[in-house]
Design a protein around this motif. Structure first.
Motif, PDB file in Angstrom:
ATOM      1  N   MET A 208       0.801  -1.219   0.000  1.00 22.05           N
ATOM      2  CA  MET A 208       0.000   0.000   0.000  1.00 22.05           C
ATOM      3  C   MET A 208       0.837   1.275   0.000  1.00 22.05           C
ATOM      4  O   MET A 208       0.313   2.355  -0.274  1.00 22.05           O
ATOM      5  N   GLN A 218      -5.187   4.611  -4.969  1.00 22.38           N
ATOM      6  CA  GLN A 218      -5.752   4.986  -3.672  1.00 22.38           C
ATOM      7  C   GLN A 218      -6.557   6.285  -3.684  1.00 22.38           C
ATOM      8  O   GLN A 218      -7.600   6.371  -3.021  1.00 22.38           O
ATOM      9  N   MET A 224     -10.776   1.141  -3.500  1.00 29.35           N
ATOM     10  CA  MET A 224     -10.604   0.198  -2.396  1.00 29.35           C
ATOM     11  C   MET A 224     -11.778  -0.771  -2.328  1.00 29.35           C
ATOM     12  O   MET A 224     -11.603  -1.972  -2.081  1.00 29.35           O
ATOM     13  N   GLN A 234      -7.019  -6.241   3.635  1.00 21.39           N
ATOM     14  CA  GLN A 234      -5.916  -5.425   4.152  1.00 21.39           C
ATOM     15  C   GLN A 234      -5.364  -6.063   5.421  1.00 21.39           C
ATOM     16  O   GLN A 234      -6.110  -6.398   6.342  1.00 21.39           O
ATOM     17  N   ASP A 246       1.445  -2.220   5.772  1.00 21.76           N
ATOM     18  CA  ASP A 246       0.102  -2.528   5.265  1.00 21.76           C
ATOM     19  C   ASP A 246       0.178  -3.065   3.840  1.00 21.76           C
ATOM     20  O   ASP A 246       0.789  -2.451   2.959  1.00 21.76           O
ATOM     21  N   LEU A 248      -2.381  -5.191   0.767  1.00 19.79           N
ATOM     22  CA  LEU A 248      -3.649  -5.773   0.328  1.00 19.79           C
ATOM     23  C   LEU A 248      -3.320  -7.152  -0.224  1.00 19.79           C
ATOM     24  O   LEU A 248      -2.583  -7.279  -1.210  1.00 19.79           O
TER      25      LEU A 248
END
Length: 448
Positions: A208, A218, A224, A234, A246, A248
């Protein structure tokens, strides 16, 4: 995919109608029990409380106003009354014109310049620009309110249809089309990599903090939601340096199959913004009203009024100096450039009885839209022509596909209505020769 999107909106409209219909009843439910329950509800009616002194005063005042309106009607919407009012106003206009002409001839003294009063909203030709969105509801609202309503509507659908709704959010809730296209291509690349290489770990997660993700994906609203619908979750994972970060992460159990992502890719590529339709904001005006309602609201401009004035001041002197040297083609090019400062146009059609029909149009709409607007409001569906102030006749066969800018109908113009020569004699001999607009349109004549 287009059919799927269409069915999506149709289902939402049906659901909305069912909600408005109220609570349902089982077919097997006893009518006796329902009747008895209704009776029990009605058995103990609420006691009515007498009016307070304030309520009595308000009621008496309302009755007095109603009685006064009956005894002294200030406006009558019957056809005869409207025609009489129009005739009176036209006579007053001619008398005023003669008076002002004689005054200008007899007066040679210089007059002191008066301060120009600020325009007030009641002088606006239209209160604003309004839109419809048949896919969602029958409301007529300004564009900004529709943007909020569309966003609210889409967020409400996420639980039921997350993937398709996210695609529509990306297209409808973001204004920068270039950034939207870039986001869509990036998202499609993420999903295509998973479909093509389902076993490769590097395609199963998105960092991320990655520059491509933070810049292209983003910031776009709905992106998202799309990734969550595609099976991403996430979570914290160690980065190459060993620190938790972080990510995904794609998880197969979140989707029916990896192949189901193909449908999501198709939806991403084919989804379009939820479109708004310009409302005509139909008005029927008396001559006196048309004479006063001449200012355009700010929403008609592509630039703000302040920007237009500032630009005009900077260019006026240069244009005046070069006017004698400019060719006709150059002047027409400048005229078109000036017209493109407007997004919308007010079209008024003056009928022989003095009544004016007004509608709002996009400057890029074609003349056939104006012709159809007039036709659908006529009492008699017969051929007609509209004449420009210059005397030029707008002929559907020749001008149908020309834009309002091409025809110089921007930002506002009054066209004169006349029956086509093929039916003019027939209309002249008709007992209803003075009837032009439908009765339901004539009742829209506004009170003076």
């Amino acid at each position: 995919m287009a059919d799927r999107i269409k069915k999506f909106f149709q289902k939402k409209k049906v659901d909305a109608k069912f909600k408005m219909a109220g609570p349902g009843h089982k077919l097997s439910e006893s009518t006796l029990s329902s009747n008895s329950s209704d009776t029990s509800k009605k058995a103990a009616p609420a006691k009515r409380v007498g009016l307070s002194e304030e309520s009595k005063v308000a009621a008496d005042a309302a009755l007095a106003r109603l009685q006064q309106k009956r005894e002294n009607p200030s406006f009558n919407t019957s056809l005869a009354a409207i025609q009489a009012q129009v005739k009176k106003e036209l006579e007053n206009e001619r008398a005023n014109a003669r008076t002002s002409e004689s005054t200008s001839k007899s007066t040679h003294t210089e007059q002191e310049p008066r301060e120009v009063e600020e325009d007030v909203p009641r002088n606006f030709a239209a209160s604003g620009v309004y839109f419809k969105c048949p896919l969602i509801s029958n409301d007529i609202l300004p564009r900004d309110e529709w943007k909020k309503n569309i966003k609210t509507f889409l967020y409400e659908q996420l639980e039921e249809e997350r993937g398709l709704t996210a695609c529509l959010m990306i297209q409808s809730c973001n204004s920068n089309r270039e950034k939207v296209d870039t986001c869509v291509e990036t998202l499609c690349k993420y999903l295509e990599n998973i479909v093509t290489h389902p076993e490769e770990d590097k395609f199963q997660k998105i960092r991320m903090s990655n520059r491509v993700f933070t810049e292209r994906v983003q910031p776009i609203e709905g992106s998202m939601e799309l990734l969550l619908a595609a099976g991403f979750t996430q979570m914290k994972q160690p980065n190459p340096e060993g620190a938790d970060e972080d990510y995904l992460v794609f998880q197969k159990e979140n989707v029916p199959s990896v192949e189901s992502l193909v449908g999501l890719i198709d939806a991403l590529r084919t989804a379009e913004p939820i479109q708004l339709e310009l409302d005509r904001n139909l008005q029927v005006l008396l001559p006196s009203q048309a004479a006063h309602k001449v200012q355009l609201p700010p929403s008609f401009y592509a630039l703000s009024p302040e920007e237009i004035k500032r630009e005009q001041q900077l260019r006026t002197e240069a244009i005046e100096r070069s006017q004698m040297l400019r060719t006709k083609a150059m002047r027409e090019k400048d005229e078109l450039r000036e017209m493109r400062k407007y997004k919308f146009a007010i079209i008024r059609v003056r009928f022989p009885d003095g009544i004016l029909l007004q509608g709002t149009f996009s400057v890029y709409e074609r003349y056939n839209e104006v012709h159809e607007f007039v036709r659908e409001n006529l009492e008699h569906d017969l051929p007609f022509v509209l004449n420009m102030p210059t005397g030029h006749k707008l002929i559907p066969e020749e001008d149908a596909n020309k834009t309002l800018i091409d025809l110089r109908l921007v930002p506002a113009i009054i066209l004169t209505f006349a029956w086509h020569s093929s039916v003019a004699e027939q209309i002249h001999n008709s007992p209803n020769k003075d009837v032009y607009l439908k009765p339901e349109v004539m009742v829209l004549v506004q009170e003076v």
